[in-house]
Design a protein around this motif. Structure first.
Motif, short mmCIF file in Angstrom:
data_model
loop_
_atom_site.label_atom_id
_atom_site.label_comp_id
_atom_site.label_asym_id
_atom_site.label_seq_id
_atom_site.Cartn_x
_atom_site.Cartn_y
_atom_site.Cartn_z
N LYS A 124 -53.72 13.16 51.06
CA LYS A 124 -53.19 12.10 50.21
C LYS A 124 -51.67 12.05 50.18
N VAL A 125 -51.05 13.10 50.63
CA VAL A 125 -49.58 13.13 50.59
C VAL A 125 -49.00 13.18 52.00
N LYS A 126 -49.46 14.15 52.79
CA LYS A 126 -48.89 14.33 54.12
C LYS A 126 -49.58 13.47 55.17
N TYR A 127 -50.80 13.04 54.90
CA TYR A 127 -51.59 12.25 55.85
C TYR A 127 -51.72 12.97 57.19
N VAL A 154 -44.04 12.58 55.74
CA VAL A 154 -45.45 12.41 56.11
C VAL A 154 -45.57 12.74 57.60
N CYS A 188 -40.66 7.66 50.81
CA CYS A 188 -41.77 8.58 51.09
C CYS A 188 -42.59 8.80 49.82
N THR A 209 -46.79 7.57 49.23
CA THR A 209 -47.78 8.64 49.16
C THR A 209 -48.24 8.80 47.72
N GLU A 210 -49.15 9.75 47.53
CA GLU A 210 -49.69 9.95 46.18
C GLU A 210 -49.00 11.10 45.46
N ARG A 253 -47.54 3.30 58.44
CA ARG A 253 -47.87 4.57 59.12
C ARG A 253 -47.66 4.46 60.63
#
Lengths: 608, 122
Positions: free
Chosen positions: A443-446, A556, A571, A575-576, A602
């Protein structure tokens, strides 16, 4: 005056570094400014930053030094072409484009940024690596080991540093390269060469080294002193644009894995195998370096020195008094090494190593943004925020949010030089939370969920959590989590193709930073190098009793680490993450306006 | 390619490869000389370490070869190869000049992507 500007460029990870009379003033990678991961272009932004940091203009530079000798590289490239001809026809065209195109026009590039070019100098590639690790080390004398893919002719050098002098004693030459061997497996396992090596290292603990004997028996011959030769008949880099060839694929039973396809046990076992062989070779090289130099201190650089699992074994098993690994061990660090080499060895700047001080300044060598600058940015952008000027109160709020399970974007002080985030541009989380690894990965770094996160731990408490003797301020040593903190895993790590059941097992009381082999890539945080980050860790310990945080780079997947507050906010909003800290401003996600983002952001970043 | 179009960089480089590099390779093999570097293991060797090309960098060793231009680089290479007795390579350096000139004219913009061949350091 004595300002020397070091430059690395044109291959990958272009960078600039400024040194004055042997003192490191500034260093930064071009990718952080251009927002292009591993950007190889001439580092005009990084140069401008370095000059600005010192408040000097180009006329005040005593010299500019390039980190590589293009004449020696051209010599290798042309002799390689003759060796493999009539094969390698297309590669010859690529080589001409590379060697005689933009890369050969350094003078034009320098003039475009500096105007009149100061004295232009060149270092040798591995000499620059050697200088980058010896000069900033705390040692009066030390053995030096540099290992990378290739630089000019050399792929590995062994040397010694004494006082202000660096001397190389031995080398291994192209095409025999431990770095290229590791990269061949990176490619074969479906990861991107020159950036996916970290993934391969992270994948290794899931596998068994069942292919190690094939590697030892077929691909590489290793002597007792750690020197080695490859059987080049299995590799493509001599005469094609690929790392490997059909013989390599036949040896391991099929074609390379396609990027982003399912990772299977085969890739896990291949990763474990090449990692083991790499560690064996590095340990032999270190033993030989000790024997040849008579020194019990070791300094390391070159891309292979970023293999922190191997580094951890070196520290635990090589009976050294001291180990220093350059945090920017790859080619970016060559800019710094070249500048230090000229400053000390050519211009005669004195060197006074002190155990108590860190010439690398914690690797915080990049741009900083003062509170009044941050205030101007958040006000101009109208980003809702909370102003918390008191550092203790701010640390308490950040620690409280982490303890509640929030994920924090943390932007503080100068940006790090090198690939690791060390609390200047970091994403932080609670390592005790069993869901934190998956949450932060997906959810953050994907990025791929198997990849482990690293712990930042109060230096004074590191021994309570990890089997580590000494410090690891640059996150370059992997150490075991202490036995009494481990939780037995029900499912063996070597079972099945699916990593998820293995991954989702609790492994310790800090599961988010404990890899499946109970190892962790440790950053020890002390109050001298990192006072603000140390305060957050202390506050978290005060709240929870745990002096450890998850610390991962503020980006990410595929994106360079953030440099500016604007990069950080972008960023954060994409992201979450729950909270963004930019110096003394706290920006809560719940307070922010909707982010007017198109859906394809992305695709801006090529996956690594 | 029509007869009025200038040859491309690729055309020029391939012509050098076919007319100079391949004959050099054939001549090298015909002479019985060893390759420029070993391609595999030597079971009889005790070590694969070699003496470095340069142990300590003295002041003169910091001179930047070719002054940062492709023409200067090729001139420097030709001089080094001639000194090594590699007359074929020295001649090759001269034949690469038109490639360098064509590359300057082409002046392709680098978009910041890492070249797939970066690991072989071209």
């Amino acid at each position: 005056m004595g300002y020397v500007l070091g430059i690395s460029a044109y291959y990958h990870d272009a960078a600039a570094a400024l040194v004055q009379d042997g003192e490191i003033i500034a260093a930064a990678q071009e990718e952080r400014f251009s927002r292009k991961k591993h950007d190889p272009r001439f580092p005009r932004h990084a140069i401008n930053y370095c000059l600005g940091e010192a408040f000097i203009d180009p006329s005040e530079l005593e010299a500019v030094v390039f980190y590589d000798n293009p004449l020696l590289t051209l010599d290798r490239v042309m002799k390689n072409a003759v060796t493999v001809a009539p094969g390698g026809r297309d590669q010859f065209v690529a080589a001409c484009r590379g060697m005689l195109g933009g890369k050969a026009r350094l003078k034009d590039d320098l003039e475009s940024v500096l105007g009149e070019v100061p004295r232009l100098l060149g270092a040798h590639h591995h000499m620059a690596h050697a200088a980058s690790c010896f000069y900033p080390s705390p040692f009066e004398d030390a053995a030096i080991l540099t290992i990378d893919g290739v630089g000019e002719w050399a792929t590995c050098t062994l040397g010694v540093g004494r006082g202000s002098q660096v001397e190389l004693l031995k080398e291994i030459k192209y095409p025999h390269s431990l770095g290229l061997l590791y990269s061949a497996f990176t490619y074969y396992c479906g990861f991107k060469v020159n950036s996916g090596e970290y993934k391969l290292m992270g994948l290794a603990p899931y596998g068994q080294p069942v292919y190690a004997d094939i590697i030892r028996d077929t691909l590489i011959d290793v002597k007792d002193d750690g020197s080695f030769r490859l059987d080049t008949g299995y590799f493509g880099y001599l005469d094609s644009g690929l790392m490997i060839n059909e013989r390599f694929e036949a040896l391991f039973g099929g074609p390379a894995r396609k990027p982003d396809s399912l990772i299977t046990r085969k890739q896990m076992d291949l990763a474990a195998s090449i990692q083991l062989v790499t560690e064996e070779i590095v340990l032999k090289l270190v033993a030989h370096a000790k024997a040849v130099t008579g020194s019990r201190n070791l300094t390391m650089a070159g891309g292979v020195a970023l293999n922190c699992v191997a580094n951890g074994r070196v520290w635990r098993e090589s009976d050294l008094d001291g180990l220093f690994v350059q945090p920017a061990a790859g080619d970016a660090g060559g800019a710094l090494g070249a500048a230090l080499l000229v400053s000390h060895q050519m211009l005669g700047a004195p060197r006074t190593p002190k155990a108590a001080s860190d010439p690398m300044s914690g690797s915080y060598l990049g741009p900083r943004f003062e509170p009044h600058e941050v205030a101007a940015i958040v006000d101009r952008q109208d980003w809702p925020h909370e102003h918390v000027p008191d550092e203790t109160e701010r640390a308490a709020k950040v620690a409280g949010a982490i303890a509640e399970g929030m994920v924090i974007g943390y932007f503080s002080g100068r940006m790090e030089f090198g690939p690791r985030s060390l609390g200047g541009r970091s994403i932080l989380g609670d390592p005790r939370n069993p869901q934190m690894q998956s949450t932060m990965n997906l959810k953050v770094k994907y990025r791929e969920s198997f990849r482990p996160f690293a712990p930042a731990v109060l230096a004074e408490k590191a021994a309570d959590y990890f089997e580590i003797d000494g410090e690891s301020p640059y996150m370059l040593l992997v150490a075991p989590v202490k036995e009494d903190r481990r939780v037995a895993m029900v499912r063996p790590v070597t079972e099945g193709d699916d990593m998820m059941p293995i991954l989702h097992q609790a492994r310790s009381d800090i599961p988010a930073v404990t890899h499946v082999d109970y190892s962790a890539r440790v950053q020890t945080v002390d109050a001298e190098r990192s006072p603000a980050f140390h305060s957050v860790l202390s506050a978290f310990e005060g709240l929870t009793g745990c002096p450890v945080l998850v610390n991962t780079s503020f980006n990410v997947r595929g994106e360079p680490i953030v440099c500016t507050p604007q990069d950080a906010y972008r960023c954060f909003m994409r992201t979450e993450m729950d909270l963004l800290v930019i110096e003394d401003r706290l920006l809560w996600k719940r307070d922010q306006p909707a982010w007017p983002e198109d859906d394809d952001w992305r695709s801006e970043h090529e996956l690594d | 390619m029509s007869s009025t179009e200038a040859p491309t960089v690729d055309d020029l480089a391939l012509a050098v490869f076919d007319s100079a590099v391949i004959p050099l390779a054939e001549a090298l093999r015909a002479s019985g000389r060893k390759n420029y570097f070993p391609l595999g293991a030597d079971t009889g060797a005790a070590s694969y370490f070699e003496a470095p090309s340069l142990g300590v960098m003295g002041a003169a060793d910091f001179a930047f070869p070719g002054e940062g231009t492709p023409e200067g680089l090729l001139d420097a290479a030709a001089a080094v190869w001639a000194a090594q007795g590699e007359t074929g390579l020295a001649d090759l350096a001269g034949r690469l000049r038109p490639v360098a000139e064509a590359l300057r004219t082409e002046a392709a913009e680098n978009n910041g992507e890492v070249d797939i061949l970066c690991y072989t350091m071209f």
